[in-house]
Write an enzyme that holds these catalytic residues in place. Structure first.
Site, PDB file in Angstrom:
ATOM      1  N   LYS A  69       0.801  -1.231   0.000  1.00 27.69           N
ATOM      2  CA  LYS A  69       0.000   0.000   0.000  1.00 27.69           C
ATOM      3  C   LYS A  69       0.832   1.278   0.000  1.00 27.69           C
ATOM      4  CE  LYS A  69      -4.392  -1.438   0.372  1.00 27.69           C
ATOM      5  NZ  LYS A  69      -5.496  -0.996  -0.494  1.00 27.69           N
ATOM      6  N   SER A  94      -8.808  -0.448   6.676  1.00 30.75           N
ATOM      7  CA  SER A  94      -8.780  -1.410   7.781  1.00 30.75           C
ATOM      8  C   SER A  94      -7.393  -1.534   8.377  1.00 30.75           C
ATOM      9  CB  SER A  94      -9.247  -2.784   7.294  1.00 30.75           C
ATOM     10  OG  SER A  94      -8.349  -3.299   6.323  1.00 30.75           O
ATOM     11  N   GLU A 220      -9.608 -14.274  -3.946  1.00 30.74           N
ATOM     12  CA  GLU A 220     -10.456 -13.709  -2.907  1.00 30.74           C
ATOM     13  C   GLU A 220     -10.743 -14.765  -1.848  1.00 30.74           C
ATOM     14  OE1 GLU A 220     -13.459 -10.429  -4.496  1.00 30.74           O
ATOM     15  OE2 GLU A 220     -13.820 -12.361  -5.471  1.00 30.74           O
ATOM     16  N   GLY A 224     -15.670 -13.408   0.872  1.00 28.78           N
ATOM     17  CA  GLY A 224     -15.627 -12.081   0.248  1.00 28.78           C
ATOM     18  C   GLY A 224     -15.442 -12.163  -1.245  1.00 28.78           C
ATOM     19  N   ASP A 226     -16.882 -10.739  -3.807  1.00 24.13           N
ATOM     20  CA  ASP A 226     -17.589  -9.682  -4.537  1.00 24.13           C
ATOM     21  C   ASP A 226     -17.057  -9.490  -5.954  1.00 24.13           C
ATOM     22  OD1 ASP A 226     -15.471  -8.690  -2.611  1.00 24.13           O
ATOM     23  OD2 ASP A 226     -15.636  -6.921  -3.891  1.00 24.13           O
ATOM     24  N   SER A 320       1.206  -9.829  -0.474  1.00 23.99           N
ATOM     25  CA  SER A 320       0.877  -8.399  -0.434  1.00 23.99           C
ATOM     26  C   SER A 320       1.205  -7.701   0.875  1.00 23.99           C
ATOM     27  CB  SER A 320      -0.613  -8.190  -0.751  1.00 23.99           C
ATOM     28  OG  SER A 320      -1.419  -8.867   0.188  1.00 23.99           O
TER      29      SER A 320
END
Length: 334
Positions: A69, A94, A220, A224, A226, A320
């Site tokens: 990030k 989060s 995923e 979750g 989506d 990640s």
């Protein structure tokens, strides 16, 4: 696994304008040079044997703030005007984007206000505060973090830095895949976790430009899914806020910008269970000697659990992040 999208929304489609280009990713890489870490790519004969492929792990758990990030956050904040930096920024997250924005703001002489869920891992909230950010808490299951972030931005004159719905964020995240392929050469496939979709959107932009024909595979948690559902539907789908150990992927709906990229460039999305994520975290710790957080291990989990079929010969996997406290790590694997 969902099949490769076909028709107007599949790979190579031209009906969706480019949210971010390969030139944007390269520009972000120049901006991040000497600021972000060029993280290592690890190999393991044991992993190759278990997976049945040549595996290259891009270890963003060694990035600043312990996750990919920082790449997007710094790329975005560094483009703000001196006047805006003086007023400050606000973000919602989060945990990992929270830390990334907090550190980027500190590096650039600014100040960050971060909207975080009440149940964010303590290690992430402590680190965010440690970088000098002001933390505003909310309930992720009943509150609206986007509305709260926008409200704070308007009331205080802050620049809103979303976790994935921003071209400069997406471009910054894509530098992880850029570095990976620069080091390894052409790969047959690239696996990356999908939450809001920024890492995958940026990675797919870079990887498909460098290696035409590379398979882009998103991962995923089962709870979750989506993005998987959205690809099947052809538009963003909203699900209840997921209950999963992969808190960084506990997203109810893909971002509109990220989905515009991912529905065009992703070949498939596969799902992993929380137990499979735990097994991958354990393998990474015991055999690779690295610590991963649940979201950080989900792409590795998909490979170890045999979710990738047909299996490519040379495959990249993005780890990640590694932001998990000792107590939480032991709780998950005990």
């Amino acid at each position: 696994m969902t099949p490769s999208p076909t028709g107007p929304t599949g790979p190579g489609s031209t009906d969706v304008p480019d949210v971010v280009t390969f030139d944007d990713v390269r520009d972000a890489a120049r901006r991040l040079a000497g600021v972000a870490h060029r993280t290592p790519v690890l190999r393991s004969r044991t992993l190759d044997a278990l997976a049945g492929a040549e595996v290259h792990l891009k270890c963003e758990n060694f990035q600043r703030v312990g996750a990919f990030k920082f790449r997007g956050a710094y790329n975005a904040l560094s483009r703000l005007s001196p006047n805006q930096l003086a007023r400050g920024v606000v973000a919602y997250s989060s945990g990992n984007h929270a830390q990334a924005v907090a550190l980027a703001a500190r590096e650039l002489g600014s100040h960050a206000v971060i909207v975080m869920p009440e149940d964010s891992p303590k290690s992430k909230t402590d680190a965010t505060a440690g970088y000098g950010a002001e933390i505003v808490r909310y309930d992720r299951y009943t509150g609206d973090r986007v509305a709260l972030g926008r409200q704070l931005a308007e009331e205080r004159g802050l620049a809103l830095i979303p976790p994935y719905e921003h071209p400069h964020i997406i471009a910054g995240q894509g530098t992880a895949a850029l570095e990976l392929i620069e080091e390894t050469g052409p790969l047959d496939a690239l696996l990356a976790p999908v939450g809001g979709g920024g890492l995958m959107a940026g990675s797919a932009t870079a990887a498909t430009a460098l290696v035409p024909g590379i398979r882009m595979i998103g991962v995923e948690p089962e709870a979750g899914d989506d993005t998987l559902r959205s690809l099947a539907a052809g538009h963003p789908v909203t699900i209840p806020v997921p209950h999963t150990i992969a808190d960084g992927q506990a997203i109810a709906t893909p971002g509109e910008l990220t989905f515009a990229v991912n529905r065009r460039l992703l070949d498939s999305v596969v799902l992993v269970s929380d137990d499979e994520i735990r097994a991958a975290m354990k393998f990474a710790f015991e055999r690779l000697k690295i610590v991963t957080e649940p979201s950080g291990a989900s792409a590795l989990a998909a490979l170890l659990a045999g979710r990738v079929t047909p299996l490519p010969a040379r495959i990249g996997v993005i780890i990640s992040g590694g932001n998990v406290g000792l107590e939480r790590f032991l709780e998950l694997l005990g």
